[in-house]
Design a protein around this motif. Structure first.
Motif, PDB file in Angstrom:
ATOM      1  N   ILE A  13    -162.328 -25.384 100.017  1.00 55.57           N
ATOM      2  CA  ILE A  13    -161.757 -24.905  98.755  1.00 55.57           C
ATOM      3  C   ILE A  13    -161.467 -23.416  98.828  1.00 55.57           C
ATOM      4  CG2 ILE A  13    -162.183 -24.651  96.290  1.00 55.57           C
ATOM      5  CD1 ILE A  13    -163.967 -27.104  96.423  1.00 55.57           C
ATOM      6  N   ALA A  14    -162.399 -22.644  99.401  1.00 55.98           N
ATOM      7  CA  ALA A  14    -162.214 -21.196  99.479  1.00 55.98           C
ATOM      8  C   ALA A  14    -161.018 -20.834 100.357  1.00 55.98           C
ATOM      9  CB  ALA A  14    -163.486 -20.544 100.004  1.00 55.98           C
ATOM     10  N   SER A  15    -160.829 -21.538 101.462  1.00 55.04           N
ATOM     11  CA  SER A  15    -159.707 -21.229 102.352  1.00 55.04           C
ATOM     12  C   SER A  15    -158.372 -21.606 101.726  1.00 55.04           C
ATOM     13  CB  SER A  15    -159.882 -21.959 103.682  1.00 55.04           C
ATOM     14  OG  SER A  15    -159.920 -23.368 103.478  1.00 55.04           O
ATOM     15  N   ILE A  16    -158.301 -22.733 101.017  1.00 58.58           N
ATOM     16  CA  ILE A  16    -157.040 -23.139 100.392  1.00 58.58           C
ATOM     17  C   ILE A  16    -156.765 -22.313  99.142  1.00 58.58           C
ATOM     18  CG2 ILE A  16    -155.828 -25.049  99.269  1.00 58.58           C
ATOM     19  CD1 ILE A  16    -157.313 -26.956 101.090  1.00 58.58           C
ATOM     20  N   ALA A  21    -160.394 -15.831  94.296  1.00 56.35           N
ATOM     21  CA  ALA A  21    -160.045 -16.991  93.472  1.00 56.35           C
ATOM     22  C   ALA A  21    -160.554 -18.276  94.121  1.00 56.35           C
ATOM     23  CB  ALA A  21    -158.531 -17.049  93.262  1.00 56.35           C
ATOM     24  N   GLY A  22    -160.391 -18.385  95.440  1.00 55.90           N
ATOM     25  CA  GLY A  22    -160.914 -19.543  96.147  1.00 55.90           C
ATOM     26  C   GLY A  22    -162.425 -19.595  96.113  1.00 55.90           C
ATOM     27  N   ALA A  23    -163.073 -18.424  96.227  1.00 55.39           N
ATOM     28  CA  ALA A  23    -164.541 -18.383  96.160  1.00 55.39           C
ATOM     29  C   ALA A  23    -165.041 -18.839  94.800  1.00 55.39           C
ATOM     30  CB  ALA A  23    -165.036 -16.971  96.459  1.00 55.39           C
ATOM     31  N   MET A  24    -164.338 -18.400  93.747  1.00 56.76           N
ATOM     32  CA  MET A  24    -164.726 -18.822  92.404  1.00 56.76           C
ATOM     33  C   MET A  24    -164.477 -20.316  92.215  1.00 56.76           C
ATOM     34  SD  MET A  24    -163.138 -17.514  88.796  1.00 56.76           S
ATOM     35  CE  MET A  24    -163.067 -18.651  87.406  1.00 56.76           C
ATOM     36  N   ALA A  25    -163.358 -20.819  92.694  1.00 59.08           N
ATOM     37  CA  ALA A  25    -163.060 -22.249  92.579  1.00 59.08           C
ATOM     38  C   ALA A  25    -164.109 -23.076  93.310  1.00 59.08           C
ATOM     39  CB  ALA A  25    -161.662 -22.536  93.117  1.00 59.08           C
ATOM     40  N   ALA A 252    -159.602 -36.881  95.270  1.00 60.45           N
ATOM     41  CA  ALA A 252    -158.655 -36.995  96.380  1.00 60.45           C
ATOM     42  C   ALA A 252    -159.241 -36.528  97.705  1.00 60.45           C
ATOM     43  CB  ALA A 252    -157.391 -36.187  96.073  1.00 60.45           C
ATOM     44  N   TYR A 253    -160.395 -35.847  97.670  1.00 57.90           N
ATOM     45  CA  TYR A 253    -160.976 -35.277  98.891  1.00 57.90           C
ATOM     46  C   TYR A 253    -161.277 -36.324  99.961  1.00 57.90           C
ATOM     47  CZ  TYR A 253    -164.349 -32.775 101.819  1.00 57.90           C
ATOM     48  OH  TYR A 253    -165.014 -32.234 102.879  1.00 57.90           O
ATOM     49  N   PRO A 254    -161.857 -37.496  99.622  1.00 56.99           N
ATOM     50  CA  PRO A 254    -162.138 -38.484 100.686  1.00 56.99           C
ATOM     51  C   PRO A 254    -160.885 -38.995 101.385  1.00 56.99           C
ATOM     52  CG  PRO A 254    -163.396 -38.981  98.705  1.00 56.99           C
ATOM     53  CD  PRO A 254    -162.416 -37.932  98.335  1.00 56.99           C
ATOM     54  N   PHE A 255    -159.718 -38.879 100.735  1.00 54.04           N
ATOM     55  CA  PHE A 255    -158.476 -39.378 101.321  1.00 54.04           C
ATOM     56  C   PHE A 255    -157.644 -38.276 101.974  1.00 54.04           C
ATOM     57  CE2 PHE A 255    -159.635 -41.841  97.525  1.00 54.04           C
ATOM     58  CZ  PHE A 255    -159.800 -43.098  98.095  1.00 54.04           C
ATOM     59  N   GLY A 256    -158.162 -37.030 101.972  1.00 51.07           N
ATOM     60  CA  GLY A 256    -157.431 -35.933 102.581  1.00 51.07           C
ATOM     61  C   GLY A 256    -156.230 -35.471 101.787  1.00 51.07           C
ATOM     62  N   LEU A 257    -156.168 -35.804 100.494  1.00 56.12           N
ATOM     63  CA  LEU A 257    -155.020 -35.450  99.653  1.00 56.12           C
ATOM     64  C   LEU A 257    -155.397 -34.388  98.621  1.00 56.12           C
ATOM     65  CD1 LEU A 257    -153.726 -39.089  98.983  1.00 56.12           C
ATOM     66  CD2 LEU A 257    -152.949 -37.480 100.751  1.00 56.12           C
ATOM     67  N   ASP A 258    -156.434 -33.604  98.912  1.00 57.14           N
ATOM     68  CA  ASP A 258    -156.974 -32.683  97.925  1.00 57.14           C
ATOM     69  C   ASP A 258    -156.377 -31.286  97.971  1.00 57.14           C
ATOM     70  OD1 ASP A 258    -158.087 -32.586 100.474  1.00 57.14           O
ATOM     71  OD2 ASP A 258    -159.839 -31.489  99.772  1.00 57.14           O
ATOM     72  N   ALA A 259    -155.595 -30.954  98.992  1.00 60.78           N
ATOM     73  CA  ALA A 259    -155.095 -29.586  99.143  1.00 60.78           C
ATOM     74  C   ALA A 259    -154.295 -29.102  97.928  1.00 60.78           C
ATOM     75  CB  ALA A 259    -154.266 -29.472 100.420  1.00 60.78           C
ATOM     76  N   PRO A 260    -153.366 -29.893  97.370  1.00 59.53           N
ATOM     77  CA  PRO A 260    -152.633 -29.396  96.187  1.00 59.53           C
ATOM     78  C   PRO A 260    -153.555 -29.070  95.012  1.00 59.53           C
ATOM     79  CG  PRO A 260    -151.519 -31.284  97.142  1.00 59.53           C
ATOM     80  CD  PRO A 260    -152.830 -31.188  97.828  1.00 59.53           C
ATOM     81  N   GLN A 267    -154.893 -20.876  92.017  1.00 53.67           N
ATOM     82  CA  GLN A 267    -153.927 -20.099  91.238  1.00 53.67           C
ATOM     83  C   GLN A 267    -154.441 -19.850  89.825  1.00 53.67           C
ATOM     84  OE1 GLN A 267    -151.057 -18.757  92.599  1.00 53.67           O
ATOM     85  NE2 GLN A 267    -152.032 -19.531  94.464  1.00 53.67           N
ATOM     86  N   ALA A 268    -154.995 -20.887  89.198  1.00 54.36           N
ATOM     87  CA  ALA A 268    -155.542 -20.709  87.850  1.00 54.36           C
ATOM     88  C   ALA A 268    -156.754 -19.781  87.865  1.00 54.36           C
ATOM     89  CB  ALA A 268    -155.917 -22.066  87.254  1.00 54.36           C
ATOM     90  N   SER A 269    -157.591 -19.886  88.894  1.00 52.03           N
ATOM     91  CA  SER A 269    -158.754 -18.994  88.999  1.00 52.03           C
ATOM     92  C   SER A 269    -158.322 -17.552  89.196  1.00 52.03           C
ATOM     93  CB  SER A 269    -159.660 -19.439  90.148  1.00 52.03           C
ATOM     94  OG  SER A 269    -160.151 -20.750  89.940  1.00 52.03           O
ATOM     95  N   GLN A 270    -157.218 -17.343  89.916  1.00 56.00           N
ATOM     96  CA  GLN A 270    -156.705 -15.986  90.114  1.00 56.00           C
ATOM     97  C   GLN A 270    -156.297 -15.366  88.784  1.00 56.00           C
ATOM     98  OE1 GLN A 270    -156.695 -14.315  93.025  1.00 56.00           O
ATOM     99  NE2 GLN A 270    -156.013 -12.515  91.886  1.00 56.00           N
ATOM    100  N   VAL A 271    -155.690 -16.159  87.920  1.00 57.30           N
ATOM    101  CA  VAL A 271    -155.327 -15.659  86.591  1.00 57.30           C
ATOM    102  C   VAL A 271    -156.584 -15.290  85.806  1.00 57.30           C
ATOM    103  CG1 VAL A 271    -154.212 -16.242  84.407  1.00 57.30           C
ATOM    104  CG2 VAL A 271    -153.197 -16.999  86.563  1.00 57.30           C
TER     105      VAL A 271
END
Length: 506
Positions: A13-16, A21-25, A252-260, A267-271
């Motif tokens: 999560i932090a890298s994506i 913002a990633g650290a907070m997410a 979506a994480y178990p299916f590898g579809l969680d990146a979006p 982005q929301a955390s950055q705001v």
């Protein structure tokens, strides 16, 4: 294995999400806050929204609410299922399962478990066809929490969470039972939901802030006057973007579809972080309040309970204990001398009514002293040592009423200071007579950290370890009477020879 899974998801999560913002997410999903910097934490505290990175009631309700709404909406798409099955109760069961999984995966900290119990009680009320928002449900949750963890009653997490929820439920019950003399004004459709949401955020933030402010000031000696602004700006992003994206990302994480989902969450955390930084830059966004005693806190608690438990106009009498609490908190007892538990340093209230330090107290202890005194200076502020005359043998300081306080680091200095000072503090054991009030290593080893307050009848002694007091969980060994010999001269009483908190020392 669970902790390794949490670490792996935290890094993903932090890298994506990217940066802070990633650290907070990541902290909102896994409970791992180690990637959040001190600067970010300070901004969140100053904006009054630090609670969003500590998984507690807000996150549990948003996660459970998202699952509840999603399951109920999906089941309602089928006319057959909607008409034949208890869709609402099925959604409540799914939300309860999701809440338990969220609590376990996020580390099951004390505040998270407490929030889980409260959420399960509220969702369980739906299963038995009872109102979910009820003061009885809150009381049941409190009893379950206290049966599991009785000492939580004295902690800030229990007091602030249950105080805020009690205020919100009391307001919701009064709002539902209000009498309407005239219909509400009709607003165009696009404006009506925006108006309702804005009023909801403002009202709930005001209620929660008013209910938790006394506990925050008592435990942390801080108040954030712009917390209403910070919550009003940040909570919409947390409620509508951050937490829903977190739920979809976990699914979506178990299916590898969680990146979006993690990208949107970042982005929301950055705001949210930008808004927090902007609020933190406003002057006086954080006010340091002198520590007040338990008497004032009890008045605030009585006022909160009186206002929330009564359903008649008698609740207006809550203003009386509130006024009493404010009056008592406005004039707290402030020690004249503070001594660290090992005698490494002390702080004396100088002529300008601010603390002056001598010796080398630890940074943590000094920060606690300054915070409790309502002093906004940092531990490395050079003004903390202004007013102390020091040499290699020790220091001499003056109180605001002109009394001389000596800090002796050598035995020869103790002999000299005992003749001319009113109080002598030393990290050296001392058994010889001393004309001054003496706090030596022996007294500190027995009593721990010590505070002295000067009153009309002399010095009053407060110690961290109260000698001779037994508790069911910590029994003190009996004090053996020592053989006494008649001294050549009658020395003045010292702290090492007096019972703390029970005898006034001249």
């Amino acid at each position: 294995a669970l902790d390794r899974a949490r670490n792996a998801l935290t890094q993903r999560i932090a890298s994506i999400g990217g940066g802070q913002a990633g650290a907070m997410a990541a902290a909102l999903v896994t409970g791992k806050r180690g990637l959040i910097t001190d600067t970010t934490n300070a901004d969140l505290r100053a904006a009054g929204i630090y609670h969003i990175v500590s998984i507690s009631g807000l996150h549990m309700v948003l996660a459970a609410g998202t699952i509840f709404w999603l399951v109920r909406a999906l089941l309602a798409l089928s006319q057959t299922l909607a008409l034949r099955l208890p869709v609402k109760k099925i959604a409540a069961l799914a939300a309860m399962a999701g809440s338990v999984a969220y609590c376990v995966f996020s580390g099951a900290e004390v505040a998270t478990v407490r929030s889980l119990i409260m959420t399960l009680v509220m969702l369980g009320a739906i299963l038995v066809d009872r109102p979910a928002l009820s003061m009885r449900n809150l009381a049941l949750a409190a009893m379950i929490v206290l049966l599991r963890e009785p000492e939580a009653l004295l902690g800030p997490s229990f007091q602030m969470s249950f105080g805020a929820v009690a205020a919100l439920i009391a307001f919701a019950e009064r709002w539902e039972n209000r009498g309407r003399s005239q219909p509400p004004p009709a607003l165009p459709w696009p404006l009506r939901p925006i108006w309702i949401a804005a009023c909801g955020i403002v009202v709930t933030t005001l209620l929660a802030t008013a209910a938790t402010a006394p506990f925050g000031a008592f435990h942390f000696q801080t108040f954030n006057p712009f917390g209403l602004l910070g919550n009003a700006l940040a909570l919409p992003f947390v409620s509508l973007c951050v937490m829903p994206a977190a739920v979809f990302g976990v699914l979506a994480y178990p299916f590898g579809l969680d990146a979006p989902a993690w990208w949107l969450m970042g982005q929301a955390s950055q705001v949210v972080l930008k808004l927090a930084h902007w609020v933190a830059t406003i002057d006086h966004s954080t006010l340091v309040i002198p520590a007040f005693g338990t008497a004032a806190l009890l008045c605030f608690v009585l006022s909160l309970l009186w206002a929330t438990l009564w359903s008649t106009k008698l609740r207006l009498l809550a203003v009386l204990p509130l006024a009493a609490g404010v009056a008592v908190a406005a004039k707290p007892e402030r020690p004249a001398i503070l001594v660290e538990r090992d005698g490494a340093g002390l702080a004396v209230r100088g002529p300008d009514d601010r603390l002056v330090i001598a010796g080398r107290p630890s940074r943590f202890v000094l920060e606690q002293w300054l915070s409790a005194d309502g002093d906004g200076r940092k531990a490395d502020d050079p003004s903390l040592r202004q007013g102390a005359a020091c040499d290699p043998a020790g220091c001499v300081l003056s109180t605001r009423d002109g009394r001389s306080i000596a800090y002796a680091q050598e035995r020869l200095a103790i002999i000299e200071d005992c003749r001319r000072a009113d109080v002598v503090v030393t990290p050296i054991p001392w058994t010889a007579p001393c004309a001054a009030l003496l706090i030596d290593r022996t007294a500190l080893q027995r009593d721990g950290a010590t505070a002295l307050v000067h009153g009309l009848t002399g010095w009053r002694h407060h110690a961290a370890e109260q000698a001779g007091r037994s508790r069911p969980w910590s029994r003190q060994p009996p004090i053996q009477p020592a053989a006494r010999t008649a001294p050549a001269t009658a020395p003045a009483p010292s702290v090492a020879e007096s019972a703390p908190d029970t005898e006034r020392l001249q």
